[in-house]
Enzyme design. Structure first.
Site, mmCIF file in Angstrom:
data_model
loop_
_atom_site.group_PDB
_atom_site.id
_atom_site.type_symbol
_atom_site.label_atom_id
_atom_site.label_comp_id
_atom_site.label_asym_id
_atom_site.label_seq_id
_atom_site.Cartn_x
_atom_site.Cartn_y
_atom_site.Cartn_z
ATOM 1 C CG ASP A 1 -1.680 -0.963 1.057
ATOM 2 O OD1 ASP A 1 -2.440 -1.764 -0.049
ATOM 3 O OD2 ASP A 1 -2.443 -1.392 2.292
ATOM 4 C CD GLU A 2 4.888 2.016 2.991
ATOM 5 O OE1 GLU A 2 5.821 2.290 2.289
ATOM 6 O OE2 GLU A 2 4.821 1.713 3.953
#
Length: 282
Positions: A226-227
């Site tokens: 999620d980055e």
């Protein structure tokens, strides 16, 4: 002569003369530039450009004419036909809102994607895929079968000639290796509470903390969970009168529209990678 409208995207180290050189090549081909956007990033020292051009030239002629310029400036670049639909594989679990929205937009709102298949680790959304005439592939995932499931995903990407993978609330983590192999080709959507409210029932956690904003983030998938580089974000303001169910409904709404914009912009070649960031030409 019949003309084709092309999209040219490029990035390279910033220096004088880039726009002049590119425009000169297109002018020599009697091309008519209908849209042009550029950005020089002072932080990375890179220059980004997106051009739409009408020209009678075919792909081979364009590539041949552009090659000296791309070599001279050390460009990474791409060329595509305006409006061509990208072959897209959508991965889902149980939540239907993002899948339904994407399929609706593809059919009725000219979303420039061709959804060639829907993959579900559960069968909950099989009827939705069938309603829209999309092949549904059930690929269950457990801790013991994760490697086999990912191998099947690779097979589908190859068999269906997939250009874009969309994780439409697909509640599984892709391996680092697959993320690297499909770099810049996988788009994810999630709520924007992260890194707060991780794990189960994030909206209930948010309710307990009295949040005032509900949001969503769509980004490219990388090995860092999620980055990945962010493509689009959106928010909705809430107050104390909202129950958990209200937050969930608002969250799903903002998720579906945020993902739709990210997918559309990607398919229209409006998103260029700038290391861990993106340049988005609206």
């Amino acid at each position: 002569m019949a003309t084709t409208e092309w999209i040219l995207t490029l990035s390279c180290p910033d220096r004088p003369g880039i726009v002049h050189a590119v425009a000169g090549v297109l002018a020599d081909l009697d091309g008519n530039i209908t849209e042009s956007q550029q950005f020089g990033d002072p932080a990375s020292g890179l220059f980004f450009m997106r051009v739409q051009v009408e020209a009678a030239a075919d792909r081979a002629q364009l590539v041949s004419a552009l090659e000296p310029v791309t070599q001279r400036f050390g460009m990474s670049w791409g060329l595509d036909v305006v409006g061509r639909r990208q072959r897209t594989l959508v991965l889902v679990s149980k939540a239907p809102h993002c899948l339904v929205d994407l399929l609706y937009r593809e059919r009725y709102q000219d979303m420039p994607v061709d959804v060639v298949g829907v993959v579900g680790n559960h069968r909950d959304l099989e009827e939705i895929a069938e309603f829209y005439g999309k092949p549904f592939h059930h690929v269950p995932v457990t801790q013991d079968t994760k490697a086999q499931a990912e191998a099947r995903l690779r097979e589908l990407v190859a068999e269906l000639d997939v250009e874009l993978v969309v994780l439409a609330r697909y509640m599984q983590i892709l391996s680092d290796e697959l993320c690297r192999d499909l770099s810049g080709q996988v788009i994810n959507i999630h709520h924007s509470f992260l890194p707060s409210f991780k794990g189960a029932r994030p909206y209930a956690q948010a309710y307990d903390r009295g949040v005032k904003l509900i949001g969503a983030t769509s980004h490219y998938v990388t090995g860092d969970l999620d980055e990945g580089p962010i493509i689009e974000q959106d928010v909705e303001r809430v107050d104390h009168s909202r129950a958990v169910a209200d937050l969930v409904a608002l969250g799903e709404d903002v998720e579906r529209r945020t993902l739709a914009r990210a997918v559309r912009w990607h398919a229209e070649h409006r998103v260029l990678l700038d290391d861990h960031r993106t340049v988005v030409f609206h």
